[in-house]
Design an enzyme around this catalytic site. Sequence first.
Site, PDB file in Angstrom:
ATOM      1  CB  THR A  71      39.970  38.151  49.387  1.00 12.27           C
ATOM      2  OG1 THR A  71      40.033  37.856  47.985  1.00 12.27           O
ATOM      3  CG2 THR A  71      41.340  37.942  49.996  1.00 12.27           C
ATOM      4  CE  LYS A  93      40.238  59.971  64.249  1.00  9.22           C
ATOM      5  NZ  LYS A  93      40.382  59.726  65.709  1.00  9.22           N
ATOM      6  NE  ARG A 118      41.958  42.531  48.151  1.00  8.19           N
ATOM      7  CZ  ARG A 118      41.024  41.841  47.494  1.00  8.19           C
ATOM      8  NH1 ARG A 118      39.836  42.378  47.270  1.00  8.19           N
ATOM      9  NH2 ARG A 118      41.273  40.619  47.067  1.00  8.19           N
ATOM     10  CG  HIS A 157      44.685  38.250  44.932  1.00  6.39           C
ATOM     11  ND1 HIS A 157      44.847  37.687  46.189  1.00  6.39           N
ATOM     12  CD2 HIS A 157      43.352  38.518  44.813  1.00  6.39           C
ATOM     13  CE1 HIS A 157      43.678  37.633  46.793  1.00  6.39           C
ATOM     14  NE2 HIS A 157      42.752  38.128  45.985  1.00  6.39           N
TER      15      HIS A 157
END
Length: 292
Positions: A51, A78, A100, A128
């Site tokens: 993908t 972070k 994604r 998807h």
Amino acid sequence: MHLLSIASLSDSQLAALFSAADGFAQNPPSGRDRLAGHTVFNCFYENSTRTAMSFAQAAARLGAQAITLSVEHSSVKKGETLADTARTLGAMQPDALVLRHRQNGAADEVAGLVDCPVVNAGDGTNEHPTQALLDALTLQQHFGSLEGRTVAICGDILHSRVAHSNAALLPRLGATVRLAGPPALMPGDVETLSVDDAIAGADAVMMLRVQRERLDEDLGDLPGEYLRQFGLTSERLAQAAPDAVVLHPGPMNRGVEIADEVADLSGRSLILRQVANGVAMRMAVLEMLVAG
């Protein structure tokens, strides 16, 4: 316009995408400058080969610049939230954002925070859509039409966004979809078929890997056991319609959900054609969303 789910596409939009993608598949360089001067951000919070690379290739073939966010080296590590990352990227004014994410509904959330089109490249176990679109394109190219065809999708249905999107799309194109897999990997609201019953007489068989990274408890299967009980072997494929074709969205676990000789079956395995069509379909998607 965003592409977040199969349901977000009208029948006319589906027809336009299939027509454009088939044209790109036949003549990939034809749209090389259609998105010249545009920028596509690719943001993948989960691992991907097919993908991620096909979206980058699709953008490049259309003349757009594809910029990939390396999540492993981004501010996500972070503690930055998805919403703040989306706002940050949106402030850079990309022309499209491909996402994604491991969280169901992540693409919908981001779509509400940015001013550019968002493409759902897989959200958790939800959907998807571009994978289903390229799967359908591959089947249409092979059969001419999906009207009256039967497609068996077998494996880890519970966690498969590919299965969910295909189950939404293929019936709209006239196909019957059968879902099958180990009982522990089937949703509670889906009739449980044995893999043998699902494959019997099917025109196409799509195998799915077990998403062990999403399991609370490992299946505990011994080497070769899953293939024997639930995988696609030559013997199981023989129960399908004569000349039935084989698909797999990848990544494949050879010797687990699919036998080597089936995955590489000349003339009947469409797995690599799926990969090639992934670029063509994502070209069509980007062109529709960015260029209108």
